[in-house]
Write an enzyme that holds these catalytic residues in place. Structure first.
Site, mmCIF file in Angstrom:
data_model
loop_
_atom_site.group_PDB
_atom_site.id
_atom_site.type_symbol
_atom_site.label_atom_id
_atom_site.label_comp_id
_atom_site.label_asym_id
_atom_site.label_seq_id
_atom_site.Cartn_x
_atom_site.Cartn_y
_atom_site.Cartn_z
ATOM 1 N N CYS A 238 -42.840 -134.926 69.902
ATOM 2 C CA CYS A 238 -43.223 -134.256 71.150
ATOM 3 C C CYS A 238 -42.736 -132.819 71.327
ATOM 4 O O CYS A 238 -43.532 -131.911 71.531
ATOM 5 C CB CYS A 238 -42.694 -135.047 72.347
ATOM 6 S SG CYS A 238 -42.948 -136.824 72.289
ATOM 7 N N HIS B 5 -40.414 -130.917 78.890
ATOM 8 C CA HIS B 5 -39.734 -131.183 77.612
ATOM 9 C C HIS B 5 -39.375 -129.920 76.840
ATOM 10 O O HIS B 5 -39.188 -129.962 75.624
ATOM 11 C CB HIS B 5 -40.615 -132.102 76.731
ATOM 12 C CG HIS B 5 -39.820 -132.933 75.772
ATOM 13 N ND1 HIS B 5 -40.367 -133.548 74.669
ATOM 14 C CD2 HIS B 5 -38.505 -133.257 75.747
ATOM 15 C CE1 HIS B 5 -39.436 -134.205 74.009
ATOM 16 N NE2 HIS B 5 -38.292 -134.048 74.654
HETATM 17 CA CA CA Z 1 -45.447 -137.241 71.756
#
Ligand code: CA
Length: 461
Positions: A69, A127
Protein backbone atom coordinates in the site's frame (compact mmCIF):
# COMPACT_ATOMS: atom_id res chain seq x y z
CA UNK A 1 -17.91 29.37 -19.16
CA UNK A 2 -16.92 32.72 -20.70
CA UNK A 3 -14.60 35.49 -19.73
CA UNK A 4 -13.39 38.71 -21.32
CA UNK A 5 -9.94 38.86 -22.78
CA UNK A 6 -7.98 41.01 -25.15
CA UNK A 7 -8.35 39.98 -28.78
CA UNK A 8 -5.42 40.25 -31.20
CA UNK A 9 -6.89 43.49 -32.51
CA UNK A 10 -6.63 44.95 -29.04
CA UNK A 11 -10.40 44.92 -28.58
CA UNK A 12 -12.03 43.11 -25.72
CA UNK A 13 -13.84 40.05 -27.03
CA UNK A 14 -16.05 37.41 -25.54
CA UNK A 15 -14.05 34.21 -25.90
CA UNK A 16 -14.68 30.70 -24.63
CA UNK A 17 -12.37 29.73 -21.83
CA UNK A 18 -11.08 26.21 -22.17
CA UNK A 19 -11.45 24.66 -18.78
CA UNK A 20 -9.18 21.74 -18.04
CA UNK A 21 -11.01 18.51 -17.21
CA UNK A 22 -11.98 17.37 -13.77
CA UNK A 23 -9.80 14.48 -12.65
CA UNK A 24 -11.10 11.61 -10.54
CA UNK A 25 -8.84 8.82 -9.30
CA UNK A 26 -10.65 5.90 -7.70
CA UNK A 27 -8.21 3.63 -5.91
CA UNK A 28 -9.19 0.35 -4.30
CA UNK A 29 -7.03 -1.43 -1.78
CA UNK A 30 -5.74 -4.98 -2.21
CA UNK A 31 -8.26 -5.84 -4.94
CA UNK A 32 -7.15 -8.79 -7.05
CA UNK A 33 -6.53 -8.60 -10.81
CA UNK A 34 -9.31 -11.11 -11.44
CA UNK A 35 -11.90 -9.47 -9.22
CA UNK A 36 -13.59 -7.13 -11.67
CA UNK A 37 -16.15 -7.92 -14.33
CA UNK A 38 -13.94 -6.44 -17.03
CA UNK A 39 -11.35 -9.12 -16.35
CA UNK A 40 -13.98 -11.80 -16.49
CA UNK A 41 -14.68 -12.39 -12.80
CA UNK A 42 -17.01 -15.36 -12.57
CA UNK A 43 -18.40 -14.80 -9.08
CA UNK A 44 -18.07 -11.08 -8.32
CA UNK A 45 -20.28 -8.63 -10.22
CA UNK A 46 -18.96 -5.10 -10.77
CA UNK A 47 -21.40 -3.53 -13.24
CA UNK A 48 -20.43 0.02 -12.32
CA UNK A 49 -16.67 -0.42 -12.34
CA UNK A 50 -17.24 -2.12 -15.69
CA UNK A 51 -19.01 1.03 -16.91
CA UNK A 52 -15.64 2.81 -16.72
CA UNK A 53 -14.17 0.07 -18.90
CA UNK A 54 -17.11 0.22 -21.32
CA UNK A 55 -17.07 4.03 -21.47
CA UNK A 56 -13.30 4.04 -22.02
CA UNK A 57 -10.29 1.79 -21.96
CA UNK A 58 -9.01 -1.19 -19.99
CA UNK A 59 -5.25 -1.11 -19.53
CA UNK A 60 -4.63 -4.85 -19.48
CA UNK A 61 -1.01 -4.38 -18.41
CA UNK A 62 -1.62 -1.71 -15.78
CA UNK A 63 1.01 -1.73 -13.06
CA UNK A 64 1.58 0.00 -9.76
CA UNK A 65 5.03 1.05 -8.56
CA UNK A 66 5.10 -1.23 -5.53
CA UNK A 67 3.45 -4.37 -4.26
CA UNK A 68 2.12 -2.98 -0.96
CA UNK A 69 0.00 0.00 0.00
CA UNK A 70 2.18 2.84 1.29
CA UNK A 71 4.97 2.97 -1.31
CA UNK A 72 2.45 2.38 -4.12
CA UNK A 73 0.44 5.41 -2.96
CA UNK A 74 3.59 7.52 -2.60
CA UNK A 75 4.40 6.73 -6.24
CA UNK A 76 0.86 7.36 -7.45
CA UNK A 77 0.57 10.74 -5.72
CA UNK A 78 3.98 12.04 -6.83
CA UNK A 79 4.36 10.51 -10.29
CA UNK A 80 7.82 9.34 -9.21
CA UNK A 81 9.33 6.04 -8.21
CA UNK A 82 8.99 6.31 -4.45
CA UNK A 83 12.51 4.99 -3.79
CA UNK A 84 13.79 8.21 -5.33
CA UNK A 85 12.76 9.88 -2.06
CA UNK A 86 13.27 7.06 0.41
CA UNK A 87 9.68 5.75 0.57
CA UNK A 88 10.68 2.11 0.21
CA UNK A 89 8.62 0.76 3.08
CA UNK A 90 5.10 0.78 4.44
CA UNK A 91 5.10 3.60 7.01
CA UNK A 92 4.31 2.99 10.66
CA UNK A 93 1.70 4.87 12.66
CA UNK A 94 3.86 7.48 14.39
CA UNK A 95 2.04 10.80 14.73
CA UNK A 96 5.00 12.56 16.34
CA UNK A 97 7.53 11.67 13.64
CA UNK A 98 7.71 14.18 10.76
CA UNK A 99 9.99 11.81 8.82
CA UNK A 100 7.46 8.95 8.86
CA UNK A 101 5.69 9.58 5.58
CA UNK A 102 5.90 11.49 2.32
CA UNK A 103 8.90 13.88 2.45
CA UNK A 104 8.17 17.57 2.03
CA UNK A 105 10.54 17.68 -0.96
CA UNK A 106 7.78 15.93 -2.90
CA UNK A 107 4.98 17.66 -4.76
CA UNK A 108 1.71 15.75 -4.64
CA UNK A 109 -0.70 15.61 -7.56
CA UNK A 110 -2.97 17.82 -5.44
CA UNK A 111 -0.17 20.41 -4.97
CA UNK A 112 0.34 20.29 -8.72
CA UNK A 113 -3.32 20.83 -9.56
CA UNK A 114 -3.68 23.64 -7.02
CA UNK A 115 -1.24 25.54 -9.26
CA UNK A 116 -3.93 25.30 -11.96
CA UNK A 117 -6.67 26.41 -9.53
CA UNK A 118 -8.28 23.01 -9.06
CA UNK A 119 -10.36 22.26 -5.99
CA UNK A 120 -8.88 19.12 -4.45
CA UNK A 121 -10.10 16.40 -2.13
CA UNK A 122 -9.01 13.06 -0.77
CA UNK A 123 -11.62 10.73 0.65
CA UNK A 124 -10.47 7.58 2.43
CA UNK A 125 -7.07 6.16 3.24
CA UNK A 126 -4.09 8.47 3.45
CA UNK A 127 -1.18 6.32 4.70
CA UNK A 128 1.46 8.92 3.83
CA UNK A 129 2.16 10.13 7.35
CA UNK A 130 0.26 11.08 10.49
CA UNK A 131 2.43 13.97 11.69
CA UNK A 132 0.59 17.30 11.30
CA UNK A 133 3.10 18.48 8.66
CA UNK A 134 2.19 15.44 6.55
CA UNK A 135 -1.59 15.78 6.88
CA UNK A 136 -3.50 15.82 3.56
CA UNK A 137 -4.57 19.44 4.16
CA UNK A 138 -0.86 20.32 4.15
CA UNK A 139 -0.17 18.27 1.03
CA UNK A 140 -2.37 20.07 -1.43
CA UNK A 141 -5.80 18.72 -0.53
CA UNK A 142 -8.45 21.32 0.30
CA UNK A 143 -10.61 18.65 1.80
CA UNK A 144 -10.02 15.34 3.54
CA UNK A 145 -12.52 12.84 4.84
CA UNK A 146 -11.08 9.58 6.10
CA UNK A 147 -8.21 8.26 8.17
CA UNK A 148 -4.44 8.56 8.29
CA UNK A 149 -3.62 4.89 8.96
CA UNK A 150 -2.95 2.06 6.52
CA UNK A 151 -6.36 0.47 7.04
CA UNK A 152 -9.53 0.85 9.04
CA UNK A 153 -12.49 -0.79 10.66
CA UNK A 154 -15.61 -0.55 8.50
CA UNK A 155 -18.46 -0.54 11.00
CA UNK A 156 -19.04 2.80 12.74
CA UNK A 157 -19.66 1.12 16.09
CA UNK A 158 -16.06 -0.16 15.99
CA UNK A 159 -14.65 3.36 15.77
CA UNK A 160 -14.19 3.68 19.50
CA UNK A 161 -10.99 5.74 19.82
CA UNK A 162 -11.60 9.45 19.96
CA UNK A 163 -8.26 10.27 18.32
CA UNK A 164 -4.67 9.13 17.87
CA UNK A 165 -3.84 9.97 21.50
CA UNK A 166 -5.67 6.75 22.42
CA UNK A 167 -3.60 4.64 20.04
CA UNK A 168 -1.17 2.38 21.91
CA UNK A 169 -0.23 -0.08 19.16
CA UNK A 170 0.12 -0.02 15.37
CA UNK A 171 -3.30 -1.47 14.53
CA UNK A 172 -5.24 0.47 17.18
CA UNK A 173 -5.33 3.28 14.64
CA UNK A 174 -7.88 1.23 12.67
CA UNK A 175 -10.38 2.10 15.39
CA UNK A 176 -10.05 5.86 15.48
CA UNK A 177 -13.01 8.04 14.60
CA UNK A 178 -12.82 9.42 11.09
CA UNK A 179 -11.34 12.81 10.31
CA UNK A 180 -13.01 15.57 8.35
CA UNK A 181 -9.97 17.72 7.68
CA UNK A 182 -8.52 17.98 11.21
CA UNK A 183 -11.76 17.38 13.16
CA UNK A 184 -12.93 14.01 14.40
CA UNK A 185 -16.48 13.16 13.32
CA UNK A 186 -19.17 10.72 14.41
CA UNK A 187 -19.71 8.62 11.30
CA UNK A 188 -22.94 6.62 11.17
CA UNK A 189 -22.54 4.66 7.94
CA UNK A 190 -20.57 1.64 6.79
CA UNK A 191 -17.18 3.10 5.86
CA UNK A 192 -17.26 2.39 2.12
CA UNK A 193 -20.72 3.99 1.85
CA UNK A 194 -19.51 6.99 3.84
CA UNK A 195 -16.55 7.55 1.53
CA UNK A 196 -18.80 7.32 -1.56
CA UNK A 197 -21.25 9.77 0.01
CA UNK A 198 -18.48 12.29 0.75
CA UNK A 199 -17.03 11.93 -2.75
CA UNK A 200 -20.43 12.65 -4.31
CA UNK A 201 -20.97 15.60 -1.98
CA UNK A 202 -17.62 17.05 -3.07
CA UNK A 203 -18.42 16.62 -6.78
CA UNK A 204 -21.78 18.38 -6.34
CA UNK A 205 -20.18 21.23 -4.43
CA UNK A 206 -17.38 21.74 -6.95
CA UNK A 207 -19.21 20.94 -10.18
CA UNK A 208 -18.48 24.37 -11.70
CA UNK A 209 -14.78 24.49 -10.96
CA UNK A 210 -12.15 22.10 -12.18
CA UNK A 211 -11.76 19.58 -9.40
CA UNK A 212 -9.47 16.73 -8.48
CA UNK A 213 -10.94 13.92 -6.43
CA UNK A 214 -8.78 11.15 -5.03
CA UNK A 215 -11.18 8.54 -3.71
CA UNK A 216 -8.98 6.08 -1.85
CA UNK A 217 -11.26 3.31 -0.66
CA UNK A 218 -9.65 0.97 1.87
CA UNK A 219 -11.98 -1.77 0.64
CA UNK A 220 -11.48 -4.62 0.04
CA UNK A 221 -8.44 -4.55 2.37
CA UNK A 222 -8.78 -6.57 5.57
CA UNK A 223 -10.51 -6.71 8.03
CA UNK A 224 -13.20 -8.53 6.09
CA UNK A 225 -16.37 -6.69 7.11
CA UNK A 226 -19.52 -6.11 5.09
CA UNK A 227 -23.13 -5.19 5.75
CA UNK A 228 -26.11 -7.41 4.99
CA UNK A 229 -27.07 -5.11 2.11
CA UNK A 230 -24.00 -6.32 0.21
CA UNK A 231 -23.64 -9.82 1.68
CA UNK A 232 -27.19 -10.62 0.55
CA UNK A 233 -26.10 -10.19 -3.07
CA UNK A 234 -23.93 -13.30 -2.84
CA UNK A 235 -25.89 -16.17 -1.26
CA UNK A 236 -24.30 -18.55 -3.77
CA UNK A 237 -20.72 -17.99 -2.57
CA UNK A 238 -20.14 -20.70 0.02
CA UNK A 239 -16.74 -19.59 1.38
CA UNK A 240 -17.71 -16.96 3.98
CA UNK A 241 -14.46 -15.04 3.49
CA UNK A 242 -14.81 -14.89 -0.28
CA UNK A 243 -18.45 -13.92 0.18
CA UNK A 244 -17.52 -11.03 2.48
CA UNK A 245 -14.78 -9.92 0.11
CA UNK A 246 -17.27 -10.01 -2.79
CA UNK A 247 -19.68 -7.93 -0.71
CA UNK A 248 -16.95 -5.38 0.03
CA UNK A 249 -16.14 -5.06 -3.67
CA UNK A 250 -19.87 -4.70 -4.33
CA UNK A 251 -20.03 -1.76 -1.91
CA UNK A 252 -17.20 -0.09 -3.82
CA UNK A 253 -19.04 -0.82 -7.05
CA UNK A 254 -22.17 0.93 -5.78
CA UNK A 255 -20.01 3.92 -4.86
CA UNK A 256 -18.47 4.01 -8.32
CA UNK A 257 -21.99 3.88 -9.77
CA UNK A 258 -23.03 6.81 -7.61
CA UNK A 259 -20.07 8.85 -8.80
CA UNK A 260 -20.63 8.08 -12.48
CA UNK A 261 -24.35 8.84 -12.12
CA UNK A 262 -23.55 12.15 -10.44
CA UNK A 263 -21.13 13.17 -13.20
CA UNK A 264 -23.77 12.31 -15.81
CA UNK A 265 -26.60 14.03 -13.97
CA UNK A 266 -24.52 17.20 -13.61
CA UNK A 267 -23.56 16.90 -17.28
CA UNK A 268 -19.87 17.05 -16.49
CA UNK A 269 -19.01 13.47 -17.41
CA UNK A 270 -17.61 14.57 -20.77
CA UNK A 271 -15.30 16.99 -19.03
CA UNK A 272 -14.08 14.52 -16.43
CA UNK A 273 -11.40 11.86 -16.74
CA UNK A 274 -11.90 8.96 -14.34
CA UNK A 275 -9.14 6.50 -13.45
CA UNK A 276 -9.89 3.26 -11.63
CA UNK A 277 -7.17 0.99 -10.23
CA UNK A 278 -6.10 -1.05 -7.22
CA UNK A 279 -3.03 -0.04 -5.17
CA UNK A 280 -1.45 -3.52 -5.37
CA UNK A 281 -2.42 -7.09 -6.12
CA UNK A 282 -4.65 -9.19 -3.94
CA UNK A 283 -3.16 -10.73 -0.78
CA UNK A 284 -5.00 -13.94 -1.53
CA UNK A 285 -4.70 -15.58 1.92
CA UNK A 286 -5.65 -12.41 3.83
CA UNK A 287 -8.77 -11.25 2.01
CA UNK A 288 -9.78 -14.17 -0.23
CA UNK A 289 -9.03 -12.15 -3.37
CA UNK A 290 -8.01 -13.67 -6.70
CA UNK A 291 -5.24 -12.58 -9.07
CA UNK A 292 -5.89 -15.27 -11.67
CA UNK A 293 -4.33 -15.88 -14.13
CA UNK A 294 -1.38 -14.07 -12.59
CA UNK A 295 1.25 -15.71 -10.41
CA UNK A 296 1.81 -14.47 -6.88
CA UNK A 297 0.13 -11.97 -4.61
CA UNK A 298 0.48 -8.69 -2.72
CA UNK A 299 4.10 -7.98 -1.73
CA UNK A 300 5.49 -10.18 -4.57
CA UNK A 301 7.09 -8.87 -7.71
CA UNK A 302 5.36 -11.60 -9.65
CA UNK A 303 2.51 -10.07 -11.64
CA UNK A 304 0.01 -10.88 -8.89
CA UNK A 305 1.68 -8.27 -6.67
CA UNK A 306 2.02 -5.40 -9.12
CA UNK A 307 -0.37 -5.80 -12.04
CA UNK A 308 -3.83 -4.51 -11.16
CA UNK A 309 -7.28 -3.83 -12.57
CA UNK A 310 -6.80 -0.49 -14.37
CA UNK A 311 -9.41 1.34 -16.45
CA UNK A 312 -9.85 4.93 -17.64
CA UNK A 313 -12.83 6.79 -19.07
CA UNK A 314 -13.16 10.19 -20.66
CA UNK A 315 -16.21 10.13 -22.92
CA UNK A 316 -15.61 11.87 -26.21
CA UNK A 317 -11.84 11.81 -25.75
CA UNK A 318 -10.87 8.19 -25.05
CA UNK A 319 -12.56 5.75 -27.44
CA UNK A 320 -15.20 3.66 -25.65
CA UNK A 321 -14.89 -0.06 -25.11
CA UNK A 322 -11.21 -0.31 -26.02
CA UNK A 323 -8.32 -2.29 -24.58
CA UNK A 324 -4.81 -0.95 -24.29
CA UNK A 325 -2.21 -3.70 -24.14
CA UNK A 326 1.13 -1.94 -23.70
CA UNK A 327 2.44 -1.59 -20.15
CA UNK A 328 1.37 1.51 -18.21
CA UNK A 329 1.96 2.39 -14.57
CA UNK A 330 0.18 4.30 -11.83
CA UNK A 331 2.95 6.93 -12.04
CA UNK A 332 1.49 7.97 -15.41
CA UNK A 333 -1.61 9.44 -13.75
CA UNK A 334 0.38 12.39 -12.35
CA UNK A 335 2.04 13.11 -15.69
CA UNK A 336 -1.32 12.88 -17.46
CA UNK A 337 -2.85 15.29 -14.94
CA UNK A 338 0.03 17.74 -15.42
CA UNK A 339 -0.48 17.70 -19.19
CA UNK A 340 -4.26 18.06 -18.97
CA UNK A 341 -4.05 20.94 -16.51
CA UNK A 342 -1.15 22.43 -18.47
CA UNK A 343 0.96 22.95 -15.38
CA UNK A 344 4.65 22.36 -14.79
CA UNK A 345 5.60 19.77 -12.16
CA UNK A 346 8.17 20.76 -9.56
CA UNK A 347 10.16 17.53 -9.73
CA UNK A 348 11.36 15.18 -12.44
CA UNK A 349 8.64 12.65 -13.23
CA UNK A 350 8.88 8.96 -14.06
CA UNK A 351 5.42 8.69 -15.59
CA UNK A 352 4.25 9.90 -18.98
CA UNK A 353 1.10 11.55 -20.30
CA UNK A 354 -1.09 8.62 -21.31
CA UNK A 355 -3.57 10.55 -23.44
CA UNK A 356 -1.78 10.18 -26.81
CA UNK A 357 -1.49 6.44 -26.16
CA UNK A 358 -5.01 5.82 -24.92
CA UNK A 359 -6.53 7.76 -27.82
CA UNK A 360 -4.48 5.78 -30.35
CA UNK A 361 -2.70 8.89 -31.60
CA UNK A 362 0.70 7.49 -30.51
CA UNK A 363 1.13 3.83 -31.48
CA UNK A 364 4.40 3.51 -29.56
CA UNK A 365 5.14 2.30 -26.05
CA UNK A 366 4.70 4.70 -23.13
CA UNK A 367 7.71 3.06 -21.42
CA UNK A 368 10.68 1.05 -22.62
CA UNK A 369 11.23 -0.22 -19.08
CA UNK A 370 9.38 -0.26 -15.78
CA UNK A 371 11.17 -0.91 -12.50
CA UNK A 372 10.53 -2.16 -8.98
CA UNK A 373 12.74 -2.47 -5.90
CA UNK A 374 12.22 -4.09 -2.53
CA UNK A 375 15.13 -2.69 -0.53
CA UNK A 376 14.74 -4.92 2.53
CA UNK A 377 14.68 -8.09 0.46
CA UNK A 378 17.30 -6.82 -2.04
CA UNK A 379 14.93 -7.69 -4.83
CA UNK A 380 14.45 -5.94 -8.16
CA UNK A 381 12.14 -6.40 -11.11
CA UNK A 382 12.31 -4.90 -14.59
CA UNK A 383 9.62 -5.06 -17.24
CA UNK A 384 10.56 -4.42 -20.87
CA UNK A 385 8.16 -4.50 -23.81
CA UNK A 386 7.96 -8.27 -23.92
CA UNK A 387 10.04 -9.58 -21.03
CA UNK A 388 10.19 -9.41 -17.29
CA UNK A 389 13.10 -10.06 -14.97
CA UNK A 390 13.05 -10.55 -11.21
CA UNK A 391 16.31 -10.87 -9.29
CA UNK A 392 16.72 -11.60 -5.61
CA UNK A 393 19.52 -13.24 -3.58
CA UNK A 394 20.30 -16.63 -5.14
CA UNK A 395 17.32 -16.59 -7.51
CA UNK A 396 16.68 -15.09 -10.92
CA UNK A 397 13.54 -15.19 -13.01
CA UNK A 398 13.06 -14.27 -16.63
CA UNK A 399 9.72 -14.53 -18.37
CA UNK A 400 8.46 -13.83 -21.87
CA UNK A 401 5.69 -11.98 -20.13
CA UNK A 402 3.61 -11.10 -23.19
CA UNK A 403 3.29 -14.78 -24.04
CA UNK A 404 3.49 -16.13 -20.48
CA UNK A 405 1.15 -14.01 -18.35
CA UNK A 406 1.20 -16.64 -15.58
CA UNK A 407 5.01 -16.55 -15.28
CA UNK A 408 5.22 -20.31 -15.56
CA UNK A 409 8.30 -20.71 -17.70
CA UNK A 410 11.48 -19.35 -16.09
CA UNK A 411 14.02 -18.67 -18.85
CA UNK A 412 16.75 -17.24 -16.60
CA UNK A 413 19.20 -20.07 -17.28
CA UNK A 414 18.33 -20.46 -20.95
CA UNK A 415 18.59 -16.82 -21.87
CA UNK A 416 21.28 -15.29 -19.70
CA UNK A 417 21.92 -12.56 -22.26
CA UNK A 418 18.44 -11.08 -21.87
CA UNK A 419 18.56 -11.66 -18.12
CA UNK A 420 21.84 -9.80 -17.75
CA UNK A 421 20.66 -6.99 -19.99
CA UNK A 422 17.67 -6.39 -17.74
CA UNK A 423 19.81 -6.74 -14.62
CA UNK A 424 22.11 -4.01 -15.89
CA UNK A 425 19.04 -1.78 -16.41
CA UNK A 426 18.12 -2.38 -12.75
CA UNK A 427 21.65 -1.51 -11.62
CA UNK A 428 21.58 1.75 -13.57
CA UNK A 429 18.15 2.67 -12.23
CA UNK A 430 19.15 1.79 -8.68
CA UNK A 431 21.76 4.57 -8.72
CA UNK A 432 18.94 7.12 -8.71
CA UNK A 433 17.38 5.68 -5.57
CA UNK A 434 17.70 6.43 -1.88
CA UNK A 435 17.78 3.94 0.95
CA UNK A 436 14.53 3.91 2.94
CA UNK A 437 14.18 7.08 5.01
CA UNK A 438 12.14 5.45 7.78
CA UNK A 439 11.58 2.08 9.43
CA UNK A 440 8.54 0.24 8.15
CA UNK A 441 5.81 -2.15 9.12
CA UNK A 442 8.15 -5.13 9.42
CA UNK A 443 10.31 -3.14 11.88
CA UNK A 444 7.40 -2.19 14.16
CA UNK A 445 9.02 -3.59 17.31
CA UNK A 446 12.44 -2.09 16.60
CA UNK A 447 10.87 1.31 15.91
CA UNK A 448 8.83 1.22 19.12
CA UNK A 449 12.00 0.48 21.09
CA UNK A 450 13.91 3.36 19.55
CA UNK A 451 10.87 5.71 19.65
CA UNK A 452 9.04 5.00 22.93
CA UNK A 453 6.97 8.18 22.46
CA UNK A 454 5.90 7.29 18.90
CA UNK A 455 2.15 7.54 19.57
CA UNK A 456 2.37 10.90 21.25
CA UNK A 457 0.19 13.32 19.33
CA UNK A 458 1.65 16.62 18.17
CA UNK A 459 -0.99 19.35 18.22
CA UNK A 460 -0.03 21.99 15.77
CA UNK A 461 -3.07 22.84 13.74
CA1 CA B 1 -3.02 -2.18 -0.59
Amino acid sequence: MYFFREGTSGQTALAPKVQPPNIVVILTDDQGYADVGFHGSKDIRTPNIDRIANNGVVCTEGYVSYAVCGPSRAGLLTGRYQDRFGFGRNPLMAPNDPAMGLPLTEETIADLLKKANYSTAVMGKWHLGAHPTLHPNRRGFDEFYGFLSGGHQYFPENLTLKDLSEVKAQFDAYRTKLLHNTKRVEEKEYLTDALSREAIRFIRKKKDSPFFLYLAYNAPHAPLQATEKYLSRYPEIKDPRRRTYAAMVSAVDDGVGGILNTLEELKIDRNTIVFFLSDNGGPTPDNASSNAPLRGKKSDFFEGGIRVPFAVQWPGKIPAGTRYNNPVISLDIFATAAALANVQPKNELDGVNLMPFLTGQNKGFPHDYLYWRNFDQQKWAVRSRNEKMITQPNTDFLFQIKADIGEKNNLAEKDSKTLNGLKSKAIQWNRKLLDPAFLGLSQDKEYSQSHPDRYQVVEDF
